[in-house]
Every structure is written in C-alpha cells, then in structure tokens.
Design an enzyme around this catalytic site. Structure first.
Site, PDB file in Angstrom:
ATOM      1  N   THR A  12     -67.129 -34.420 129.362  1.00  0.00           N
ATOM      2  CA  THR A  12     -67.632 -35.147 130.521  1.00  0.00           C
ATOM      3  C   THR A  12     -69.079 -35.612 130.371  1.00  0.00           C
ATOM      4  OG1 THR A  12     -68.268 -33.069 131.592  1.00  0.00           O
ATOM      5  CG2 THR A  12     -66.072 -33.945 132.083  1.00  0.00           C
ATOM      6  N   VAL A  15     -72.587 -37.840 125.630  1.00  0.00           N
ATOM      7  CA  VAL A  15     -72.082 -37.912 124.256  1.00  0.00           C
ATOM      8  C   VAL A  15     -70.569 -37.704 124.243  1.00  0.00           C
ATOM      9  CG1 VAL A  15     -72.157 -36.827 121.975  1.00  0.00           C
ATOM     10  CG2 VAL A  15     -74.276 -37.244 123.226  1.00  0.00           C
ATOM     11  N   CYS A 157     -80.467 -36.612 116.656  1.00  0.00           N
ATOM     12  CA  CYS A 157     -80.193 -38.054 116.747  1.00  0.00           C
ATOM     13  C   CYS A 157     -81.307 -38.904 116.146  1.00  0.00           C
ATOM     14  CB  CYS A 157     -79.938 -38.454 118.193  1.00  0.00           C
ATOM     15  SG  CYS A 157     -81.193 -37.892 119.361  1.00  0.00           S
ATOM     16  N   GLN A 183     -87.969 -42.891 121.612  1.00  0.00           N
ATOM     17  CA  GLN A 183     -86.598 -42.455 121.808  1.00  0.00           C
ATOM     18  C   GLN A 183     -86.073 -42.793 123.204  1.00  0.00           C
ATOM     19  OE1 GLN A 183     -87.433 -38.721 118.794  1.00  0.00           O
ATOM     20  NE2 GLN A 183     -85.893 -38.438 120.362  1.00  0.00           N
ATOM     21  N   SER A 186     -81.122 -42.179 126.918  1.00  0.00           N
ATOM     22  CA  SER A 186     -79.775 -41.638 126.702  1.00  0.00           C
ATOM     23  C   SER A 186     -79.795 -40.451 125.762  1.00  0.00           C
ATOM     24  CB  SER A 186     -78.843 -42.727 126.165  1.00  0.00           C
ATOM     25  OG  SER A 186     -79.392 -43.362 125.028  1.00  0.00           O
ATOM     26  N   GLY A 187     -80.853 -40.311 124.964  1.00  0.00           N
ATOM     27  CA  GLY A 187     -81.002 -39.130 124.121  1.00  0.00           C
ATOM     28  C   GLY A 187     -81.182 -37.862 124.937  1.00  0.00           C
ATOM     29  N   GLU A 209     -88.460 -31.768 119.691  1.00  0.00           N
ATOM     30  CA  GLU A 209     -88.047 -32.927 118.905  1.00  0.00           C
ATOM     31  C   GLU A 209     -88.847 -33.070 117.612  1.00  0.00           C
ATOM     32  OE1 GLU A 209     -85.047 -35.943 119.084  1.00  0.00           O
ATOM     33  OE2 GLU A 209     -85.491 -34.186 120.309  1.00  0.00           O
ATOM     34  N   ARG A 243     -90.683 -40.342 124.507  1.00  0.00           N
ATOM     35  CA  ARG A 243     -89.562 -40.890 125.268  1.00  0.00           C
ATOM     36  C   ARG A 243     -90.032 -42.205 125.901  1.00  0.00           C
ATOM     37  NH1 ARG A 243     -84.851 -39.085 124.388  1.00  0.00           N
ATOM     38  NH2 ARG A 243     -85.279 -36.960 125.075  1.00  0.00           N
ATOM     39  N   HIS A 250     -82.930 -45.396 119.254  1.00  0.00           N
ATOM     40  CA  HIS A 250     -84.144 -44.695 118.842  1.00  0.00           C
ATOM     41  C   HIS A 250     -84.813 -45.501 117.735  1.00  0.00           C
ATOM     42  CE1 HIS A 250     -83.124 -41.490 121.378  1.00  0.00           C
ATOM     43  NE2 HIS A 250     -82.838 -40.534 120.526  1.00  0.00           N
ATOM     44  N   THR A 336     -76.669 -42.639 120.644  1.00  0.00           N
ATOM     45  CA  THR A 336     -75.449 -41.991 121.116  1.00  0.00           C
ATOM     46  C   THR A 336     -74.250 -42.291 120.224  1.00  0.00           C
ATOM     47  OG1 THR A 336     -74.857 -43.803 122.626  1.00  0.00           O
ATOM     48  CG2 THR A 336     -76.237 -42.030 123.508  1.00  0.00           C
TER      49      THR A 336
END
Length: 358
Positions: A12, A15, A157, A183, A186-187, A209, A243, A250, A336
């Site tokens: 759900t 990713v 990612c 980035q 969505s990461g 990160e 971000r 990215h 993603t």
C-alpha cells in the site's frame, strides 16, 4: 513459460504501488499476494489504498479486489510463493526478522529496505555494476540453513542516480568523489501537493542519507571473500544531501578526481560504450542504453528526463573539467522506479536469468 508467483510486502505504500504498477503484465513474474500492515489487513487493495493512491497511473484493475494479507500469516500466504519483494516500513530488527523468516520459508527476498544492507553476506545489488556479488548467496544460505531462500538488498535510491555513471570510469582509478544530491519528495514517500512545508522550499538535511550515500558504494564495489562481502576503502566519498520541491527524480552533482589522466572525450566514449550484463541479456526492465548523455547545457532535469527509459535510465549532463577536482557532471534518475521498485525488479530478473530462482 510459467511465471513465478510473487508476493509484495508493503503493497500500500508509495514504493509498493510502484511495484504493483510495474509488475502488471511482467513476462517473468505474476503478482498474486499483497501484504501490508494491520491497518490494511482483510481489506481489498482498492479499499486499503482509498485516498492514498499516489501514482498518476491508475491502480491495476486486476488487483483491485485482492485481499490484503497480514505479515503475521506468512505460513498461510507464503505457500507456493516463488519470490517476495519487500518494501514495508518497519523498525530495523523487525525487518531483519521478517526477511529472514521469508528466507527460512524458502522464499527468496529482494528487499527495498536498508535493514539488511550491512549484513556481511547480503549483497547490495545494482545489476549493471556488481552481479558478481550473487556468489555470496551460497554462504548466506548456509548461515540461514536454507536450500532456496535468501535475501538480496537494493541500494539507497540516491546511490543509483550516480554510481552506474562512475562504474565505466573505475579502471581510471577513482580517487576522490564529492556529491551534492537534490532529492525528490517521493523519496520520503510523500507527494508535493500534500507537503506544504516543501512548497518552494529546500531542506538541506535528510536523516541518514549522507551516510548511506558515502558508505553503500564501498560495499557495492567490494569483493567476496570467505563467504562475505568486504567493502573497498576507495574512492574517498563525501556527500551533502538535500530535499527539494520536486515530485520525482533524484539529481546528483558529482565532482571526481582520477589517478590516471583522461580527457572529456574518453569519458564520453566510456559512457556511450557501457553495455553491462542486464543489457547483454536483454532483460525486460533493462534500459537501452543504460547511460544517456544529454548535450544540452541545462539538462538533465527531473520534469524532462526522470522517466527516460521508462524510469530506468540514468541521465548524465554537463561534463566539464573542474578547477579543484578533475571533472564534474550531473546525474539524474527516477527514485521510485530506478531507485526503488524498478531497480529491485531488474535485480530479480537477473537472478531469474542466472538460475538463482529455480
């Protein structure tokens, strides 16, 4: 050809939704089992994702009425599963326990999670770079006392946006690499429209990160010795990760020093000629070409280039000499797809072609 029965754990999430979309109609894999947390258990996929579907693409119609299974019912839904993709958000030790439980049930796992990346006999795989690390799986299966079950991890990612571009240059002696990454939201499993603090903003910190960006390449470029992967100690890598107010893609600005002399044309030639194993084997998810150099002065850009190669391509631009390092350039990939679900699926395709999923 009979397709393998696939389970998706974390179906759900952002990713997980990418996995569901990318696996629809796949020539090797048939997604049949959807697994998620307790809040989704017993619901249909449509019900569990109501108001939470984050992709521009619609939910695969075939999956809408699939019932979400519980992670606690592995003995029930794991029967007959040939391969599991794991993309669930859990604490590290709980994830290690879950993935090892899958392996003990003789289900190979391709993990999108970071929990097992530093387990010495778990390879972190970028299919175009280090498929030779699959050799460690025999030692891992011996440790886990399994015949068929094992765990393979996918890297962070952001690593996949730049490391494939460095791979064709390694024999020139990569000495020092500095990275500044930008980035997408969505990461973090978020959408820009639902994150007001990110509107028109840059946050110059992403927890954990920089450590991942600096350390994971050293394991990916390491060697298999005595049943484990020994990380290399070079090149020296330093990174700064931010971000940015971008939905997908990215971008990494890269500076590097080489031990051997080289000119710009030689680097461009190496990128153009790079044809690694997934492309040689013509795997379904392998981008053709893997590395895409863009001559325009203002490229790559997330809005224009993140979906190149159906989201699996690595776009490069702005290669030029540097006054402190030897060269600098920019890299971009979909975080993603290439950086998460698509990269994991490509890894599974390579495992399949090389006989590890028999």
């Amino acid at each position: 050809m009979k397709k393998l029965k696939i389970a998706l754990i974390g179906a759900t999430g952002y990713v997980g939704q990418r996995f569901a979309s990318l696996l629809e109609g796949h020539p090797f894999f048939d997604l049949q089992v959807l697994v998620a947390g307790p809040q989704s258990q017993g619901k249909t996929y449509r019900e569990a994702c109501a108001g939470r579907w984050k992709l521009d693409l619609p939910m695969p119609q075939r999956l809408e009425d699939y019932t979400i299974q519980s992670m606690n019912d592995l003995a029930k839904w794991g029967v007959g599963v040939d391969l599991a993709f794991c993309a669930v958000d859990m604490e590290k030790q709980a994830l290690i326990t879950l993935e090892e439980s899958l392996a003990h049930q003789e289900i190979p796992v391709v993990s999108n999670n970071s929990a097992n990346r530093w387990t010495p006999d778990v390879p972190i795989i970028i299919p175009e770079v280090n498929s030779q690390h699959f050799a460690v799986l025999e030692a891992q299966k011996k440790r886990l006392a399994t015949k068929r079950g094992f765990i393979v991890a996918k890297p962070n990612c952001s690593v996949q946006s730049f490391l494939p571009a460095l791979e064709p240059l390694r024999d020139l002696g990569l000495d020092k690499v500095f990275l500044s990454t930008y980035q997408a939201v969505s990461g973090a499993g978020r959408r820009l429209v639902d994150w007001p603090e990110m509107q028109g903003n840059v946050i110059p910190y992403i927890k954990g990160e920089e450590e991942k960006t600096e350390q994971e390449p050293l394991k990916i470029w390491g060697c298999v010795e005595h049943g484990q992967i020994v990380p290399t100690d070079q090149p020296y890598i330093s990174s700064h990760c931010s971000r940015v107010a971008v939905q997908e893609g990215h971008l990494a600005n890269v500076w590097l020093s080489l031990k051997q002399s080289c000119d710009r044309d030689e680097i461009l030639r190496r990128w153009q000629d790079f044809k690694p194993l997934p492309q040689i084997l013509d795997l379904p998810s392998a981008p053709r070409p893997c590395l895409i150099y863009l001559e325009e002065a203002d490229r790559p850009q997330p809005q224009l280039d993140a979906m190149r190669g159906e989201g699996m391509g690595i776009c490069i631009g702005r290669l030029r000499e540097d006054s402190i390092f030897d060269f600098k350039f920019s890299c971009l990939s979909s975080n993603t797809i290439r950086g998460a679900a698509g990269g994991a699926i490509l890894t599974a395709e390579l495992l399949y072609k090389q006989g590890y999923l028999d």
